[in-house]
Structures are given as C-alpha cells and as structure tokens.
Motif scaffolding. Sequence first.
Motif, PDB file in Angstrom:
ATOM      1  N   GLY A   1      32.357  48.523  37.091  1.00 43.07           N
ATOM      2  CA  GLY A   1      33.085  47.259  37.190  1.00 43.07           C
ATOM      3  C   GLY A   1      32.151  46.076  37.294  1.00 43.07           C
ATOM      4  N   GLN A   2      31.083  46.211  38.076  1.00 51.87           N
ATOM      5  CA  GLN A   2      30.125  45.122  38.244  1.00 51.87           C
ATOM      6  C   GLN A   2      29.395  44.818  36.935  1.00 51.87           C
ATOM      7  OE1 GLN A   2      27.869  46.856  41.486  1.00 51.87           O
ATOM      8  NE2 GLN A   2      28.813  45.454  42.972  1.00 51.87           N
TER       9      GLN A   2
ATOM     10  N   ASP B   1      31.876  43.071  34.580  1.00 59.23           N
ATOM     11  CA  ASP B   1      32.155  41.710  35.053  1.00 59.23           C
ATOM     12  C   ASP B   1      30.997  40.767  34.742  1.00 59.23           C
ATOM     13  OD1 ASP B   1      34.621  42.441  36.022  1.00 59.23           O
ATOM     14  OD2 ASP B   1      33.957  42.702  38.099  1.00 59.23           O
ATOM     15  N   HIS B   2      29.784  41.312  34.740  1.00 61.51           N
ATOM     16  CA  HIS B   2      28.595  40.489  34.458  1.00 61.51           C
ATOM     17  C   HIS B   2      28.578  40.014  33.008  1.00 61.51           C
ATOM     18  CE1 HIS B   2      24.412  39.133  34.703  1.00 61.51           C
ATOM     19  NE2 HIS B   2      24.182  39.798  33.584  1.00 61.51           N
TER      20      HIS B   2
ATOM     21  N   GLU C   1      34.513  38.560  30.156  1.00 59.48           N
ATOM     22  CA  GLU C   1      35.588  37.891  30.887  1.00 59.48           C
ATOM     23  C   GLU C   1      36.941  38.530  30.605  1.00 59.48           C
ATOM     24  OE1 GLU C   1      35.493  33.826  29.743  1.00 59.48           O
ATOM     25  OE2 GLU C   1      33.540  33.410  30.650  1.00 59.48           O
TER      26      GLU C   1
ATOM     27  N   GLU D   1      39.840  40.932  30.390  1.00 60.55           N
ATOM     28  CA  GLU D   1      40.197  42.146  31.116  1.00 60.55           C
ATOM     29  C   GLU D   1      40.526  43.308  30.172  1.00 60.55           C
ATOM     30  OE1 GLU D   1      40.105  44.366  34.322  1.00 60.55           O
ATOM     31  OE2 GLU D   1      39.677  42.224  34.376  1.00 60.55           O
TER      32      GLU D   1
ATOM     33  N   LYS E   1      37.218  44.661  28.927  1.00 59.95           N
ATOM     34  CA  LYS E   1      36.500  45.385  29.981  1.00 59.95           C
ATOM     35  C   LYS E   1      37.125  46.762  30.213  1.00 59.95           C
ATOM     36  CE  LYS E   1      36.597  41.923  33.026  1.00 59.95           C
ATOM     37  NZ  LYS E   1      36.336  41.176  34.296  1.00 59.95           N
TER      38      LYS E   1
ATOM     39  N   HIS F   1      35.671  51.987  39.433  1.00 61.83           N
ATOM     40  CA  HIS F   1      35.109  51.489  40.690  1.00 61.83           C
ATOM     41  C   HIS F   1      34.289  52.545  41.423  1.00 61.83           C
ATOM     42  CE1 HIS F   1      37.641  48.204  39.752  1.00 61.83           C
ATOM     43  NE2 HIS F   1      38.759  48.661  40.285  1.00 61.83           N
TER      44      HIS F   1
ATOM     45  N   SER G   1      43.875  46.655  31.866  1.00 63.14           N
ATOM     46  CA  SER G   1      43.025  46.204  32.965  1.00 63.14           C
ATOM     47  C   SER G   1      42.353  47.396  33.624  1.00 63.14           C
ATOM     48  CB  SER G   1      43.846  45.432  34.010  1.00 63.14           C
ATOM     49  OG  SER G   1      44.664  46.312  34.750  1.00 63.14           O
ATOM     50  N   THR G   2      41.184  47.150  34.230  1.00 62.28           N
ATOM     51  CA  THR G   2      40.482  48.223  34.941  1.00 62.28           C
ATOM     52  C   THR G   2      41.288  48.665  36.156  1.00 62.28           C
ATOM     53  OG1 THR G   2      39.172  46.507  36.068  1.00 62.28           O
ATOM     54  CG2 THR G   2      38.156  47.594  34.189  1.00 62.28           C
ATOM     55  N   GLN G   3      42.114  47.769  36.700  1.00 63.24           N
ATOM     56  CA  GLN G   3      42.946  48.133  37.845  1.00 63.24           C
ATOM     57  C   GLN G   3      43.954  49.207  37.453  1.00 63.24           C
ATOM     58  OE1 GLN G   3      42.359  47.377  40.909  1.00 63.24           O
ATOM     59  NE2 GLN G   3      44.099  48.588  41.650  1.00 63.24           N
TER      60      GLN G   3
END
Length: 356
Positions: A3-4, A7-8, A11, A13, A16, A32, A187-189
């Motif tokens: 995730g980090q 995110d780097h 943008e 979602e 990603k 995560h 989304s990653t969520q």
Amino acid sequence: LLGQILDHWFESEPLKATLATDAVIGAMASPHTPGSGYVLLHHVMGELEGRRGAWGYVAGGMGALSQAIAQAATARGAHIFAEKAVCHVLLGRDGEAQGVALQDGTEVRSKLVLSNASPQITFLELIPQEQLPKDFVQRIRQVDTRSPVTKINVAVDRLPSFLAAPNARDGQPLPHHQCSIHLNCESTQLLHQAFTEAAHGHPSSRPMIELCIPSALDPGLAPPGCHVMSLFTQYTPSTLAGGRSWDEQARNAYADTVFDCIEDYAPGFKASVIGRDILTPPDLERIFGLPGGNIFHGGMSLDQLYFARPAPSYSGYRSPIPGLYLCGSGAHPGGGVMGAAGRNAAQVAIKDFRHL
C-alpha cells in the motif's frame, strides 16, 4: 507494505488496486500485509520478448508449454513416463538417492534424482523420515502453505459484453478481451475486506477476480463463436469456518457469488455459461499436488524466500539426501512460469554429476 509503495507512485485508487492484485495473487495476504510488496516485484521482474514485466498466453493452452519442454527433452534422448506416480525415492546403503520406485512396482535407477514436486511431497512422503535431520523435517512441516485461490474454468457460447466497454456488433474480440480483466478491484480496501473475510474462514462475499479469455487470442481452444474463460479468484480459505469442508454445495455457492459479480459488470454473462469447473484449495492440492492448494508450493513471504527456501542451509537445490535435488516452485526463487528454479537446479546437478 505494498500500500505504501503504490501510494507513493499513484493517485488513482482503481489503478492502485489493479496493480495490488499482483502483490496478493496466490497469497493469503492483504495489500496491507508486510512483505506484500515483494510478491508484486516477483510478478513484474521478468520480461517477455524484450518487454519488461509483460506476460503472455501460450498458444494451445498452458499444456503446450509442458509439451514443448518434453519434446526438447526427448529430442536429446530423455525418456518420459507419463501418468506414472512415484511411490518413493530409492536409497542406497549410505542414504544416497539411487532412483525412484513407481506405484506399479517399476524401479527407475539413476545416480541423480531431481524432484519438481513440492518440498512437502518430496521430503514428507517420498523419503523415510528417519533418513532426514529432525530440524529439517520440522522446518518443512512448518512451511506456510495457506492458499486463497479458487480457480474456475468456464465455457461460454459468446464473449462477455461489459457495461464499461460493450461488444462490437460482429461479436469479435475487442482489445480488452485479449488482456487480463480485473474485477472487484476498485480499491485496495475492497481487497483487504475480501482477505479479512477469508482469514475468518468465510469465502469472500465480493471476491477479487482475474478473468482471462485465452480463446480470444487462440481460437483453436474453443468451437467457433464459443470461448473458454479462466477465472483466478480469491479469497477462499482451505478450511471453512467451523471446520466445514468444501462440499458440492459450498463450492457451487461460492462460484455463484463469483458469477453474480461478473454479471454486474457484464449483464448476460450467466446466460452464456455452458459449463464450469470449480477448483477450491483442497481440489488444487488433490489434483495437482499443490500443498494447501498453494500455487507457489509455499507462501512467498520474506521468511520463506532466498536462503530460507525451502529451509535454511538448503536453498542451493541440494537436499539432506545426497543425489536428491529440489527443482520446483518450493526452491529458490519460487513460483511463476519462468523456469529459474529448474535451470538453477540443473546447473548444480550437472556440476555434482561430473564428480560421481
């Protein structure tokens, strides 16, 4: 953490989350989960025909790759015994490998034995335990082989028409039909929620789906107008909550959930289905010998990679049994259709063979 990393660099979602699927594919992990970034690297580090990170379809289906390797081997004088299960490795007086015994009683003698089976099958089933160091056996027993994957093969009588990109009137494949299609990856969520459900013993209510239609590029795989689809889905636990097993009802219920999701993206998909083949983690273990159904023969986590794969002091393809080598996905550098473990193991075996 994956995730980090994402995110780097990004943008969007959906972008990603789509990239995140390659970090959790085949892994009982969430975007995560610490170390998930490596699995993404593992999937993009190679190249295909000069294109870094590219993947491709094998003409004739994946079995054609095995056939190509087999033909190259037989052209060099190899003898291949298909559909002949190995019962155990033959050992000499000093505990060295001397060949294999087949279930039909045939003995194949050899100075070297290379096992492409999992470390679990190789060392826990084909070798008498008293011939192996106790700490080595314990390590092999402790390898994390949890798998989230349920593979569903589908036969359809027409291409799926997605709301986001409807089919052409002539019904011919469009560019997206020839790629990997990622669903439930907005989304990653969403991926994390799907993982969390499986971690508690419940198949994901909104599973991550990677959908491929190889017949869109290789028409010979299906009759005219029809197609075959490969659904790589997760997350599904090996054992369901309450210790329940994957019976026919559970398998079909999960497949129905997957098909309902696809229907939301491509109305009419369910009506196009002619047949389906559902392979849960226990099915993948029983049919293909994948421990826990794990496509990599063991998790690609940082504690099970490099010098620790499959066990510390045995990451160089040699095993505690002289003359027995591990050359499959359970060896360094792990799973994937790249042949690195086999090539490296062959190099070590050739080096040793010169001194026999």
